[in-house]
Scaffold this active site. Structure first.
Site, PDB file in Angstrom:
ATOM      1  N   GLY A 138      -5.406  -4.275   7.967  1.00 52.19           N
ATOM      2  CA  GLY A 138      -6.334  -3.169   8.189  1.00 52.19           C
ATOM      3  C   GLY A 138      -7.329  -3.336   9.318  1.00 52.19           C
ATOM      4  O   GLY A 138      -7.678  -2.361   9.997  1.00 52.19           O
ATOM      5  N   ARG A 193     -15.264  -6.014   1.382  1.00 54.10           N
ATOM      6  CA  ARG A 193     -14.387  -5.676   2.521  1.00 54.10           C
ATOM      7  C   ARG A 193     -13.640  -4.344   2.273  1.00 54.10           C
ATOM      8  O   ARG A 193     -13.114  -4.085   1.207  1.00 54.10           O
ATOM      9  CB  ARG A 193     -13.383  -6.798   2.722  1.00 54.10           C
ATOM     10  CG  ARG A 193     -12.408  -6.597   3.879  1.00 54.10           C
ATOM     11  CD  ARG A 193     -11.101  -5.995   3.434  1.00 54.10           C
ATOM     12  NE  ARG A 193     -10.133  -5.924   4.523  1.00 54.10           N
ATOM     13  CZ  ARG A 193      -8.982  -5.275   4.458  1.00 54.10           C
ATOM     14  NH1 ARG A 193      -8.649  -4.653   3.363  1.00 54.10           N
ATOM     15  NH2 ARG A 193      -8.157  -5.251   5.483  1.00 54.10           N
ATOM     16  N   VAL A 194     -13.610  -3.512   3.305  1.00 55.94           N
ATOM     17  CA  VAL A 194     -12.854  -2.261   3.263  1.00 55.94           C
ATOM     18  C   VAL A 194     -11.896  -2.260   4.450  1.00 55.94           C
ATOM     19  O   VAL A 194     -12.295  -2.589   5.569  1.00 55.94           O
ATOM     20  CB  VAL A 194     -13.812  -1.048   3.343  1.00 55.94           C
ATOM     21  CG1 VAL A 194     -13.027   0.251   3.475  1.00 55.94           C
ATOM     22  CG2 VAL A 194     -14.719  -0.999   2.112  1.00 55.94           C
ATOM     23  N   GLY A 195     -10.650  -1.904   4.194  1.00 51.40           N
ATOM     24  CA  GLY A 195      -9.645  -1.887   5.270  1.00 51.40           C
ATOM     25  C   GLY A 195      -9.533  -0.511   5.909  1.00 51.40           C
ATOM     26  O   GLY A 195     -10.456   0.306   5.859  1.00 51.40           O
ATOM     27  N   ASP A 196      -8.368  -0.268   6.485  1.00 57.67           N
ATOM     28  CA  ASP A 196      -8.168   0.988   7.221  1.00 57.67           C
ATOM     29  C   ASP A 196      -7.793   2.164   6.338  1.00 57.67           C
ATOM     30  O   ASP A 196      -7.956   3.322   6.751  1.00 57.67           O
ATOM     31  CB  ASP A 196      -7.030   0.790   8.237  1.00 57.67           C
ATOM     32  CG  ASP A 196      -5.730   0.401   7.531  1.00 57.67           C
ATOM     33  OD1 ASP A 196      -5.766  -0.526   6.690  1.00 57.67           O
ATOM     34  OD2 ASP A 196      -4.690   1.033   7.799  1.00 57.67           O
ATOM     35  N   THR A 238      -0.013   1.246   7.104  1.00 57.58           N
ATOM     36  CA  THR A 238      -0.092   0.108   6.181  1.00 57.58           C
ATOM     37  C   THR A 238       0.009  -1.186   6.983  1.00 57.58           C
ATOM     38  O   THR A 238       0.774  -1.248   7.953  1.00 57.58           O
ATOM     39  CB  THR A 238       1.011   0.149   5.107  1.00 57.58           C
ATOM     40  OG1 THR A 238       0.903  -1.034   4.300  1.00 57.58           O
ATOM     41  CG2 THR A 238       2.418   0.226   5.690  1.00 57.58           C
ATOM     42  N   GLY A 239      -0.752  -2.167   6.589  1.00 52.84           N
ATOM     43  CA  GLY A 239      -0.701  -3.432   7.321  1.00 52.84           C
ATOM     44  C   GLY A 239      -2.074  -4.081   7.359  1.00 52.84           C
ATOM     45  O   GLY A 239      -2.934  -3.796   6.515  1.00 52.84           O
ATOM     46  N   THR A 294       0.874  -1.186   0.000  1.00 53.05           N
ATOM     47  CA  THR A 294       0.000   0.000   0.000  1.00 53.05           C
ATOM     48  C   THR A 294       0.904   1.226   0.000  1.00 53.05           C
ATOM     49  O   THR A 294       2.062   1.141   0.394  1.00 53.05           O
ATOM     50  CB  THR A 294      -0.849  -0.066   1.293  1.00 53.05           C
ATOM     51  OG1 THR A 294      -1.864  -1.028   1.091  1.00 53.05           O
ATOM     52  CG2 THR A 294      -1.460   1.262   1.688  1.00 53.05           C
TER      53      THR A 294
HETATM   54  N1  ASP Z   1      -3.999  -1.669   5.231  1.00 56.49           N
HETATM   55  C1  ASP Z   1      -4.450  -2.154   3.953  1.00 56.49           C
HETATM   56  C2  ASP Z   1      -5.767  -2.855   4.135  1.00 56.49           C
HETATM   57  O1  ASP Z   1      -5.976  -3.512   5.136  1.00 56.49           O
HETATM   58  C3  ASP Z   1      -3.505  -3.102   3.328  1.00 56.49           C
HETATM   59  C4  ASP Z   1      -2.121  -2.594   3.234  1.00 56.49           C
HETATM   60  O2  ASP Z   1      -1.676  -1.768   3.980  1.00 56.49           O
HETATM   61  O3  ASP Z   1      -1.430  -3.064   2.333  1.00 56.49           O
HETATM   62  O4  ASP Z   1      -6.577  -2.782   3.234  1.00 56.49           O
END
Ligand code: ASP
Length: 347
Positions: free
Chosen positions: A267, A241-244, A264-265, A213
């Site tokens: 989410g 699904r939606v992340g952070d 990033t990580g 990301t």
């Molecule tokens: N944080 C992002 C998510 O969970 C993924 C990422 O950081 O690569 O959608």
């Protein structure tokens, strides 16, 4: 006479020191995702990511030199990374389990605390620009899927065919992950192998998952902070699904009084721990330094909870900070005098 001369010399030294501090001030810090496993990153991949980071941080810096705003700097840097297929944002995004690219992004202005975000967009070439348009041209903060696509179209943003986002590498990876999932599906009567995998809300997290990301935090000439994040989300995500990344307070936050943050990580953890806002709060209420604040959240809160990932942050004095509990974090920063530093595995 002697005393006057020595006083003048001290003042000159102070002026030189403060000019150096001014030049050494970081004006833009960016990331290209957390690196989960070092052994899975080929030298070629690392070189491409480093080059992409350097290009993006310089694009944001060009805006700084022209006196552009922190928002302009963040947008310019992130657009570069969205256009670069190396990163999991814009072109080169990962696929959902249905074989689509659904993109999320957010941006925040530290001066006004205004923010904008889009989630699940499928035809917007640069989701970060759509997020900014939501902030500046709508009364809302977060628009999703078809509505967000329509808003972007109505507002004259670059629209592309969904196939634009597809790269062969990501498609191959998607097919492999689908196959792995099939193989590990419990056979009647056999022990459930999926129990050994990291799972969140039914989403299997393959061990090869490299997040990539992208995000940026800028401090402009006026002293205003801005932050933004953009992603294709997690591989094989399902059910909308939606992340952070598009969630203000989790993936992105900026407040001129403290700092700007991009995450990033994994989410789900970043949402539950309100990571970006927690960092800002630790600085505001506990008066922690920016480096201490990011370490507390990433190492002492997320890590014990099993939330893998990383953040970058920049405070209003130009101190950049990063913290990751993954093996690495693709990141770069540039100082006011144009010196670029790119790092991946070194702390
Ligand atoms: N944080 C992002 C998510 O969970 C993924 C990422 O950081 O690569 O959608």
């Amino acid at each position: 006479m002697k005393r006057i001369a020595s006083l003048a010399a001290s003042i000159a030294t102070l002026l030189v020191l403060s000019a150096n501090a001014e030049e050494a001030k970081v004006v833009l810090v960016i990331h290209g995702g957390a690196a989960a496993e070092r052994s899975k990153i080929t030298p070629q991949m690392e070189a491409l990511s480093r080059a992409g980071l350097e290009e993006a941080v310089r694009a944001g810096y060009a805006v700084y030199r022209k006196g552009g705003s922190g928002l302009d700097m963040v947008e310019a840097a992130i657009r570069r990374m969205e256009d670069n297929p190396v990163f999991n944002a814009g072109r080169g995004a990962v696929f959902t389990s249905a074989g689509r690219n659904e993109l999320d992004s957010s941006i925040m202005d530290g001066r006004t605390l205004k923010a904008g975000a889009v989630a699940g967009v499928t035809i917007v070439k640069n989701p970060i620009s759509a997020a900014r348009a939501v902030m500046e041209r709508s009364p809302h903060v977060l628009l999703v899927s078809e509505g967000a696509n329509a808003f972007a179209r109505e507002n004259g943003l670059d629209i592309v065919d969904p196939a634009y986002f597809r790269t062969e590498e990501r498609w191959k990876e998607h097919l492999e992950l689908l196959e792995k999932e099939k193989q590990s599906a419990p056979k009647p009567g056999a022990p459930d192998a999926s129990k050994n995998k990291s799972r969140s809300a039914g989403l299997s997290i393959p061990s090869t998952c490299e997040w990539s990301t992208v995000g940026a935090v800028a401090l402009d000439i006026q002293g205003n902070l801005a932050a933004g994040t953009s992603t294709g989300g997690m591989s094989e995500k399902r059910w909308g699904r939606v992340g952070d990344s598009p969630i203000i307070g989790a993936g992105t936050y900026a407040d001129n009084e403290t700092c700007g943050v991009s995450s990033t990580g994994h989410g789900e953890f970043f949402i539950r721990y309100a990571v970006a806002h927690d960092i800002v709060s630790l600085m505001r209420y506990k008066k922690l330094s920016v480096q201490k604040a990011v370490d507390v959240v990433v190492q002492q809160k997320l890590k014990p909870a099993g939330g893998s990932g990383a953040v970058i942050a920049l405070d209003r004095a130009g101190h950049a900070a990063a913290s990751f509990n993954s093996e690495g974090l693709f990141r770069a920063f540039i100082t006011a005098d144009g010196r670029v530093t790119v790092k991946v595995f070194d702390r």
